[in-house]
Design a protein around this motif. Structure first.
Motif, PDB file in Angstrom:
ATOM      1  N   VAL A 165       0.882  -1.341   0.257  1.00  0.00           N
ATOM      2  CA  VAL A 165       0.113  -0.014   0.124  1.00  0.00           C
ATOM      3  C   VAL A 165       1.065   1.327   0.058  1.00  0.00           C
ATOM      4  CG1 VAL A 165      -1.746   1.273   1.419  1.00  0.00           C
ATOM      5  CG2 VAL A 165      -1.833  -1.078   1.363  1.00  0.00           C
ATOM      6  N   LYS A 166       0.453   2.198  -0.825  1.00  0.00           N
ATOM      7  CA  LYS A 166       1.190   3.558  -0.626  1.00  0.00           C
ATOM      8  C   LYS A 166       0.629   4.480   0.591  1.00  0.00           C
ATOM      9  CE  LYS A 166       2.437   7.377  -3.744  1.00  0.00           C
ATOM     10  NZ  LYS A 166       2.304   8.102  -5.198  1.00  0.00           N
ATOM     11  N   TYR A 167       1.322   4.869   1.157  1.00  0.00           N
ATOM     12  CA  TYR A 167       1.103   5.677   2.402  1.00  0.00           C
ATOM     13  C   TYR A 167       2.064   6.942   2.510  1.00  0.00           C
ATOM     14  CZ  TYR A 167       4.663   2.755   4.585  1.00  0.00           C
ATOM     15  OH  TYR A 167       5.734   2.307   4.757  1.00  0.00           O
ATOM     16  N   GLU A 168       1.655   7.953   3.185  1.00  0.00           N
ATOM     17  CA  GLU A 168       2.570   9.232   3.697  1.00  0.00           C
ATOM     18  C   GLU A 168       2.829   8.745   5.072  1.00  0.00           C
ATOM     19  OE1 GLU A 168       1.576  13.208   2.714  1.00  0.00           O
ATOM     20  OE2 GLU A 168       0.386  12.452   0.830  1.00  0.00           O
ATOM     21  N   TYR A 169       1.615   8.314   6.103  1.00  0.00           N
ATOM     22  CA  TYR A 169       1.727   8.242   7.304  1.00  0.00           C
ATOM     23  C   TYR A 169       1.003   6.958   7.667  1.00  0.00           C
ATOM     24  CZ  TYR A 169       3.617  13.023   7.477  1.00  0.00           C
ATOM     25  OH  TYR A 169       4.310  13.959   7.457  1.00  0.00           O
ATOM     26  N   LEU A 170       1.090   6.458   9.055  1.00  0.00           N
ATOM     27  CA  LEU A 170       0.724   5.246   9.438  1.00  0.00           C
ATOM     28  C   LEU A 170       0.147   5.565  10.890  1.00  0.00           C
ATOM     29  CD1 LEU A 170       2.772   2.210   8.373  1.00  0.00           C
ATOM     30  CD2 LEU A 170       0.444   2.966   7.496  1.00  0.00           C
ATOM     31  N   LEU A 171      -1.072   5.529  11.119  1.00  0.00           N
ATOM     32  CA  LEU A 171      -1.449   6.009  12.643  1.00  0.00           C
ATOM     33  C   LEU A 171      -1.632   4.726  13.463  1.00  0.00           C
ATOM     34  CD1 LEU A 171      -2.697   8.154  14.465  1.00  0.00           C
ATOM     35  CD2 LEU A 171      -4.918   7.744  13.125  1.00  0.00           C
ATOM     36  N   ILE A 172      -1.058   4.916  14.349  1.00  0.00           N
ATOM     37  CA  ILE A 172      -1.318   3.826  15.470  1.00  0.00           C
ATOM     38  C   ILE A 172      -2.534   4.199  16.211  1.00  0.00           C
ATOM     39  CG2 ILE A 172      -0.377   2.694  17.702  1.00  0.00           C
ATOM     40  CD1 ILE A 172       2.315   3.199  16.406  1.00  0.00           C
ATOM     41  N   ALA A 173      -3.496   3.566  16.333  1.00  0.00           N
ATOM     42  CA  ALA A 173      -4.872   4.097  16.838  1.00  0.00           C
ATOM     43  C   ALA A 173      -5.101   3.225  18.357  1.00  0.00           C
ATOM     44  CB  ALA A 173      -5.877   3.705  16.011  1.00  0.00           C
ATOM     45  N   VAL A 174      -4.070   3.513  19.313  1.00  0.00           N
ATOM     46  CA  VAL A 174      -4.493   2.622  20.467  1.00  0.00           C
ATOM     47  C   VAL A 174      -4.176   4.070  21.561  1.00  0.00           C
ATOM     48  CG1 VAL A 174      -3.492   0.503  19.809  1.00  0.00           C
ATOM     49  CG2 VAL A 174      -2.030   2.186  20.764  1.00  0.00           C
ATOM     50  N   GLU A 175      -4.687   3.354  22.741  1.00  0.00           N
ATOM     51  CA  GLU A 175      -4.743   4.681  23.691  1.00  0.00           C
ATOM     52  C   GLU A 175      -3.532   4.701  24.591  1.00  0.00           C
ATOM     53  OE1 GLU A 175      -7.440   6.018  27.693  1.00  0.00           O
ATOM     54  OE2 GLU A 175      -8.332   4.289  26.364  1.00  0.00           O
ATOM     55  N   HIS A 176      -2.863   3.528  25.046  1.00  0.00           N
ATOM     56  CA  HIS A 176      -1.665   3.589  25.814  1.00  0.00           C
ATOM     57  C   HIS A 176      -0.541   3.805  25.085  1.00  0.00           C
ATOM     58  CE1 HIS A 176      -4.608   2.903  29.163  1.00  0.00           C
ATOM     59  NE2 HIS A 176      -5.031   1.801  28.471  1.00  0.00           N
ATOM     60  N   LEU A 177       0.500   4.404  25.553  1.00  0.00           N
ATOM     61  CA  LEU A 177       1.672   4.518  25.057  1.00  0.00           C
ATOM     62  C   LEU A 177       2.671   3.248  24.950  1.00  0.00           C
ATOM     63  CD1 LEU A 177       4.299   6.475  23.856  1.00  0.00           C
ATOM     64  CD2 LEU A 177       4.669   6.774  26.354  1.00  0.00           C
ATOM     65  N   SER A 237      10.340  -2.851  12.451  1.00  0.00           N
ATOM     66  CA  SER A 237      10.884  -4.010  11.901  1.00  0.00           C
ATOM     67  C   SER A 237      10.478  -4.612  10.817  1.00  0.00           C
ATOM     68  CB  SER A 237      10.770  -5.369  13.042  1.00  0.00           C
ATOM     69  OG  SER A 237       9.391  -5.818  13.036  1.00  0.00           O
ATOM     70  N   CYS A 238       9.272  -4.390  10.193  1.00  0.00           N
ATOM     71  CA  CYS A 238       8.651  -4.608   9.019  1.00  0.00           C
ATOM     72  C   CYS A 238       9.033  -3.680   7.774  1.00  0.00           C
ATOM     73  CB  CYS A 238       7.469  -4.782   9.126  1.00  0.00           C
ATOM     74  SG  CYS A 238       6.658  -5.941  10.115  1.00  0.00           S
ATOM     75  N   GLY A 239       9.969  -2.710   8.160  1.00  0.00           N
ATOM     76  CA  GLY A 239      10.341  -1.836   7.113  1.00  0.00           C
ATOM     77  C   GLY A 239       9.728  -0.245   6.704  1.00  0.00           C
ATOM     78  N   ILE A 240       8.890  -0.202   7.759  1.00  0.00           N
ATOM     79  CA  ILE A 240       8.293   1.221   7.872  1.00  0.00           C
ATOM     80  C   ILE A 240       9.195   2.069   8.510  1.00  0.00           C
ATOM     81  CG2 ILE A 240       6.184   2.228   8.442  1.00  0.00           C
ATOM     82  CD1 ILE A 240       5.586  -0.154   6.753  1.00  0.00           C
ATOM     83  N   PRO A 241       9.247   3.400   7.683  1.00  0.00           N
ATOM     84  CA  PRO A 241      10.288   4.237   8.243  1.00  0.00           C
ATOM     85  C   PRO A 241       9.282   4.889   9.648  1.00  0.00           C
ATOM     86  CG  PRO A 241       9.860   4.763   6.063  1.00  0.00           C
ATOM     87  CD  PRO A 241       9.021   3.635   6.385  1.00  0.00           C
ATOM     88  N   LYS A 242      10.431   5.153  10.509  1.00  0.00           N
ATOM     89  CA  LYS A 242       9.909   5.515  11.918  1.00  0.00           C
ATOM     90  C   LYS A 242       9.131   7.073  11.690  1.00  0.00           C
ATOM     91  CE  LYS A 242      14.218   7.254  13.661  1.00  0.00           C
ATOM     92  NZ  LYS A 242      15.280   6.947  14.684  1.00  0.00           N
ATOM     93  N   GLU A 243       9.615   7.888  10.668  1.00  0.00           N
ATOM     94  CA  GLU A 243       9.178   9.200  10.359  1.00  0.00           C
ATOM     95  C   GLU A 243       7.876   9.128   9.978  1.00  0.00           C
ATOM     96  OE1 GLU A 243      12.081   7.988   8.857  1.00  0.00           O
ATOM     97  OE2 GLU A 243      13.574   8.676  10.365  1.00  0.00           O
ATOM     98  N   CYS A 244       7.270   7.805   9.472  1.00  0.00           N
ATOM     99  CA  CYS A 244       5.919   7.894   8.973  1.00  0.00           C
ATOM    100  C   CYS A 244       5.024   7.381  10.067  1.00  0.00           C
ATOM    101  CB  CYS A 244       5.833   6.882   7.708  1.00  0.00           C
ATOM    102  SG  CYS A 244       6.935   7.459   6.327  1.00  0.00           S
ATOM    103  N   ILE A 245       5.470   7.101  11.159  1.00  0.00           N
ATOM    104  CA  ILE A 245       4.549   6.590  12.104  1.00  0.00           C
ATOM    105  C   ILE A 245       4.030   7.798  13.263  1.00  0.00           C
ATOM    106  CG2 ILE A 245       4.410   4.641  14.150  1.00  0.00           C
ATOM    107  CD1 ILE A 245       6.755   3.371  12.845  1.00  0.00           C
ATOM    108  N   LEU A 246       2.498   7.707  13.228  1.00  0.00           N
ATOM    109  CA  LEU A 246       2.052   8.457  14.161  1.00  0.00           C
ATOM    110  C   LEU A 246       1.345   7.962  15.059  1.00  0.00           C
ATOM    111  CD1 LEU A 246       0.466  11.041  11.319  1.00  0.00           C
ATOM    112  CD2 LEU A 246       2.653  11.305  12.644  1.00  0.00           C
ATOM    113  N   TRP A 247       0.997   8.670  16.240  1.00  0.00           N
ATOM    114  CA  TRP A 247       0.352   8.197  17.316  1.00  0.00           C
ATOM    115  C   TRP A 247      -0.378   9.153  17.914  1.00  0.00           C
ATOM    116  CZ3 TRP A 247       1.298   8.714  22.917  1.00  0.00           C
ATOM    117  CH2 TRP A 247       0.487   7.904  23.693  1.00  0.00           C
TER     118      TRP A 247
END
Length: 70
Positions: free
Chosen positions: A26-38, A50-60
């Motif tokens: 899938v083409k994406y700009e960001y991935l949103l982690i939709a959980v409440e707890h840090l 670990s699956c190759g997603i750049p950490k800069e693309c990960i939002l919470w």
């Protein structure tokens, strides 16, 4: 796209959920982690990285999680 470790169980319930391995297709700009707890967000973030997603693309909760973890 909704991704979950328990995607098979959720699919049985009729929900459109994918496995983590499908994110690579899938083409994406960001991935949103939709959980409440840090703690859960940290665990999910590490799995995504670990699956190759750049950490800069990960939002919470709309905030780049790297601001809290790096």
């Amino acid at each position: 796209m909704w991704v979950d470790r328990k995607y098979k169980e959720l699919q049985i319930q009729g929900l459109k959920v994918s496995s983590l391995s499908e994110v690579a297709n899938v083409k994406y700009e960001y991935l949103l982690i939709a959980v409440e707890h840090l703690a859960f967000a940290r665990e999910i973030r590490e799995e995504l990285i670990s699956c190759g997603i750049p950490k800069e693309c990960i939002l919470w909760n709309g905030i780049k999680i790297t601001e809290f973890l790096d």
